[in-house]
Write a protein that holds these residues in place. Structure first.
Motif, PDB file in Angstrom:
ATOM      1  N   ASN A 138       0.829  -1.206   0.000  1.00  0.00           N
ATOM      2  CA  ASN A 138       0.000   0.000   0.000  1.00  0.00           C
ATOM      3  C   ASN A 138       0.864   1.257   0.000  1.00  0.00           C
ATOM      4  N   GLU A 139       1.923   1.263   0.830  1.00  0.00           N
ATOM      5  CA  GLU A 139       2.820   2.420   0.869  1.00  0.00           C
ATOM      6  C   GLU A 139       3.523   2.615  -0.466  1.00  0.00           C
ATOM      7  N   ALA A 140       3.995   1.509  -1.031  1.00  0.00           N
ATOM      8  CA  ALA A 140       4.698   1.586  -2.311  1.00  0.00           C
ATOM      9  C   ALA A 140       3.765   2.046  -3.429  1.00  0.00           C
ATOM     10  N   ARG A 141       2.527   1.571  -3.395  1.00  0.00           N
ATOM     11  CA  ARG A 141       1.564   1.971  -4.428  1.00  0.00           C
ATOM     12  C   ARG A 141       1.260   3.467  -4.323  1.00  0.00           C
ATOM     13  N   GLU A 142       1.041   3.938  -3.109  1.00  0.00           N
ATOM     14  CA  GLU A 142       0.738   5.358  -2.910  1.00  0.00           C
ATOM     15  C   GLU A 142       1.897   6.232  -3.393  1.00  0.00           C
ATOM     16  N   ARG A 143       3.112   5.855  -3.029  1.00  0.00           N
ATOM     17  CA  ARG A 143       4.291   6.612  -3.450  1.00  0.00           C
ATOM     18  C   ARG A 143       4.446   6.575  -4.962  1.00  0.00           C
ATOM     19  N   SER A 144       4.267   5.394  -5.551  1.00  0.00           N
ATOM     20  CA  SER A 144       4.468   5.240  -6.992  1.00  0.00           C
ATOM     21  C   SER A 144       3.412   5.988  -7.791  1.00  0.00           C
ATOM     22  N   GLU A 145       2.171   5.950  -7.340  1.00  0.00           N
ATOM     23  CA  GLU A 145       1.119   6.671  -8.055  1.00  0.00           C
ATOM     24  C   GLU A 145       1.348   8.174  -7.984  1.00  0.00           C
ATOM     25  N   GLU A 146       1.836   8.646  -6.868  1.00  0.00           N
ATOM     26  CA  GLU A 146       2.137  10.074  -6.736  1.00  0.00           C
ATOM     27  C   GLU A 146       3.220  10.485  -7.734  1.00  0.00           C
ATOM     28  N   LEU A 147       4.243   9.639  -7.889  1.00  0.00           N
ATOM     29  CA  LEU A 147       5.337   9.964  -8.807  1.00  0.00           C
ATOM     30  C   LEU A 147       4.905   9.820 -10.265  1.00  0.00           C
ATOM     31  N   LEU A 148       4.103   8.811 -10.570  1.00  0.00           N
ATOM     32  CA  LEU A 148       3.588   8.678 -11.930  1.00  0.00           C
ATOM     33  C   LEU A 148       2.701   9.868 -12.290  1.00  0.00           C
ATOM     34  N   GLU A 149       1.968  10.374 -11.329  1.00  0.00           N
ATOM     35  CA  GLU A 149       1.188  11.595 -11.542  1.00  0.00           C
ATOM     36  C   GLU A 149       2.115  12.764 -11.859  1.00  0.00           C
ATOM     37  N   MET A 150       3.202  12.858 -11.123  1.00  0.00           N
ATOM     38  CA  MET A 150       4.136  13.969 -11.311  1.00  0.00           C
ATOM     39  C   MET A 150       4.760  13.965 -12.701  1.00  0.00           C
ATOM     40  N   VAL A 151       5.062  12.766 -13.239  1.00  0.00           N
ATOM     41  CA  VAL A 151       5.687  12.691 -14.565  1.00  0.00           C
ATOM     42  C   VAL A 151       4.655  12.568 -15.686  1.00  0.00           C
ATOM     43  N   GLY A 152       3.384  12.713 -15.343  1.00  0.00           N
ATOM     44  CA  GLY A 152       2.336  12.692 -16.356  1.00  0.00           C
ATOM     45  C   GLY A 152       2.005  11.319 -16.898  1.00  0.00           C
ATOM     46  N   MET A 153       2.211  10.276 -16.081  1.00  0.00           N
ATOM     47  CA  MET A 153       1.993   8.909 -16.563  1.00  0.00           C
ATOM     48  C   MET A 153       0.960   8.131 -15.750  1.00  0.00           C
ATOM     49  N   ILE A 154       0.202   8.812 -14.901  1.00  0.00           N
ATOM     50  CA  ILE A 154      -0.742   8.082 -14.058  1.00  0.00           C
ATOM     51  C   ILE A 154      -1.820   7.394 -14.895  1.00  0.00           C
ATOM     52  N   ALA A 155      -2.196   7.964 -16.021  1.00  0.00           N
ATOM     53  CA  ALA A 155      -3.230   7.351 -16.869  1.00  0.00           C
ATOM     54  C   ALA A 155      -2.743   6.062 -17.523  1.00  0.00           C
ATOM     55  N   LYS A 156      -1.420   5.868 -17.548  1.00  0.00           N
ATOM     56  CA  LYS A 156      -0.841   4.679 -18.176  1.00  0.00           C
ATOM     57  C   LYS A 156      -0.289   3.694 -17.138  1.00  0.00           C
ATOM     58  N   LYS A 157      -0.685   3.834 -15.899  1.00  0.00           N
ATOM     59  CA  LYS A 157      -0.065   3.056 -14.828  1.00  0.00           C
ATOM     60  C   LYS A 157      -0.243   1.549 -14.994  1.00  0.00           C
ATOM     61  N   ASP A 158      -1.302   1.111 -15.657  1.00  0.00           N
ATOM     62  CA  ASP A 158      -1.564  -0.322 -15.813  1.00  0.00           C
ATOM     63  C   ASP A 158      -1.075  -0.876 -17.155  1.00  0.00           C
ATOM     64  N   GLN A 159      -0.341  -0.063 -17.901  1.00  0.00           N
ATOM     65  CA  GLN A 159       0.195  -0.497 -19.186  1.00  0.00           C
ATOM     66  C   GLN A 159       1.588  -1.109 -19.012  1.00  0.00           C
ATOM     67  N   HIS A 160       1.893  -2.123 -19.822  1.00  0.00           N
ATOM     68  CA  HIS A 160       3.233  -2.693 -19.851  1.00  0.00           C
ATOM     69  C   HIS A 160       4.130  -1.840 -20.758  1.00  0.00           C
ATOM     70  N   PRO A 161       5.454  -1.907 -20.571  1.00  0.00           N
ATOM     71  CA  PRO A 161       6.363  -1.082 -21.380  1.00  0.00           C
ATOM     72  C   PRO A 161       6.155  -1.206 -22.882  1.00  0.00           C
ATOM     73  N   SER A 162       5.803  -2.397 -23.360  1.00  0.00           N
ATOM     74  CA  SER A 162       5.633  -2.593 -24.802  1.00  0.00           C
ATOM     75  C   SER A 162       4.485  -1.763 -25.368  1.00  0.00           C
ATOM     76  N   ARG A 163       3.595  -1.306 -24.511  1.00  0.00           N
ATOM     77  CA  ARG A 163       2.463  -0.496 -24.948  1.00  0.00           C
ATOM     78  C   ARG A 163       2.735   1.001 -24.810  1.00  0.00           C
ATOM     79  N   LEU A 164       3.951   1.354 -24.389  1.00  0.00           N
ATOM     80  CA  LEU A 164       4.291   2.760 -24.162  1.00  0.00           C
ATOM     81  C   LEU A 164       5.310   3.243 -25.191  1.00  0.00           C
ATOM     82  N   SER A 165       5.246   4.511 -25.526  1.00  0.00           N
ATOM     83  CA  SER A 165       6.242   5.101 -26.413  1.00  0.00           C
ATOM     84  C   SER A 165       7.574   5.250 -25.673  1.00  0.00           C
ATOM     85  N   GLY A 166       8.622   5.568 -26.420  1.00  0.00           N
ATOM     86  CA  GLY A 166       9.923   5.750 -25.786  1.00  0.00           C
ATOM     87  C   GLY A 166       9.913   6.851 -24.742  1.00  0.00           C
TER      88      GLY A 166
END
Length: 271
Positions: A138-166
């Motif tokens: 739970n702590e790791a998820r909360e921290r990680s979601e906060e950081l993904l939000e900061m880098v503009g990637m929270i909407a893609k949090k459930d995507q695997h790398p192969s589905r993401l651009s460089g």
């Protein structure tokens, strides 16, 4: 064997540097890659390393990440030896356990992302905090979601790398490095594997980090304009040494050394 008596067990003073290379040497057989390198980086400082291929730039980062051993000298992080440890009042080469413990203070973003392909963006960010830092999921998820939000990637949090651009993968890689709460963050040519149109995504995130966090950052880059805009100091490497260093306005505007002038002239002509 090198006499380590000249290297202190701990750096003292009002504000010891966050990173210090003291007479660091690295060679591969007869090839010297770092030649008695002396370099200090203050807490919260953003330093960019530029220079021709083979000048030792990436080796500096690899030494800090303990991906390779040094042949001489000593590296300190946050006032304490990284490459060595205290034993019976003296410094000796660091054990693997010591390196693992001290490495926790350092994060690195690589040129080719190095995300775990079988994990989602969120799982990539959570893995280190859970497995290395011992955070609950739970702590790791909360921290990680906060950081993904900061880098503009929270909407893609459930995507695997192969589905993401460089550019998206690199932003996830930055969030993953930050999830470990490092004191020092390293960037190794983080834009060179990206298409020109997505470089801005990553540089915007790094600019945000520089302005919002008091992280000590060291970046190797060929993007001269980006280095000029974002850095507190530029170090021009040549032949395993710092040939010239200074604020971006000075080094780019009025370089003093002939080799610096030649390099910047060649880079400008290539653009």
């Amino acid at each position: 064997m090198e006499n380590m008596s000249e290297y202190p067990l701990e750096l003292h003073g009002e504000t010891p540097p966050m990173v210090k290379f003291k007479k660091v040497r690295k060679s591969y057989g007869a090839l010297t890659v770092l030649d008695d390198l002396d370099l200090e980086i203050a807490e919260g400082e953003m330093v960019s390393i530029i220079g021709p291929s083979g000048s030792g730039k990436t080796t500096v980062l690899r030494m800090l990440m303990t991906l390779e051993t040094i042949n001489g000298g000593c590296i300190y992080v946050d006032g304490k030896p990284l490459t060595h440890m205290a034993r019976n009042g003296a410094l000796v080469p660091a054990s693997q356990r010591h390196l693992r413990e001290r490495r926790a203070d350092i994060g690195m973003c690589f040129q080719h992302f190095n995300l775990f392909p079988h994990m989602t963006a969120l799982e990539n960010c959570m893995e280190g905090p859970v497995q290395v830092l011992g955070l609950s999921e739970n702590e790791a998820r909360e921290r990680s979601e906060e950081l993904l939000e900061m880098v503009g990637m929270i909407a893609k949090k459930d995507q695997h790398p192969s589905r993401l651009s460089g550019g998206q993968q690199q932003r996830v890689a930055i969030a993953r490095a930050l999830a470990m709460r490092p004191k020092v963050l390293l960037f190794d040519e983080v834009t060179s594997a990206l298409d020109p149109e997505v470089i801005g995504e990553v540089t915007t995130v790094i600019r945000k980090l520089v302005s919002a966090h008091k992280l000590t950052m060291l970046m190797v880059t060929h993007q001269m304009g980006f280095a000029r805009d974002i850095s507190d100091r530029i170090c021009f490497f040549y032949g395993g040494r710092i040939e010239e260093q200074g604020p971006p306005a000075d080094l780019f505007g009025a370089p003093r050394r002939a080799r610096t002038q030649q390099f910047l002239s060649a880079v400008k002509e290539a653009v």
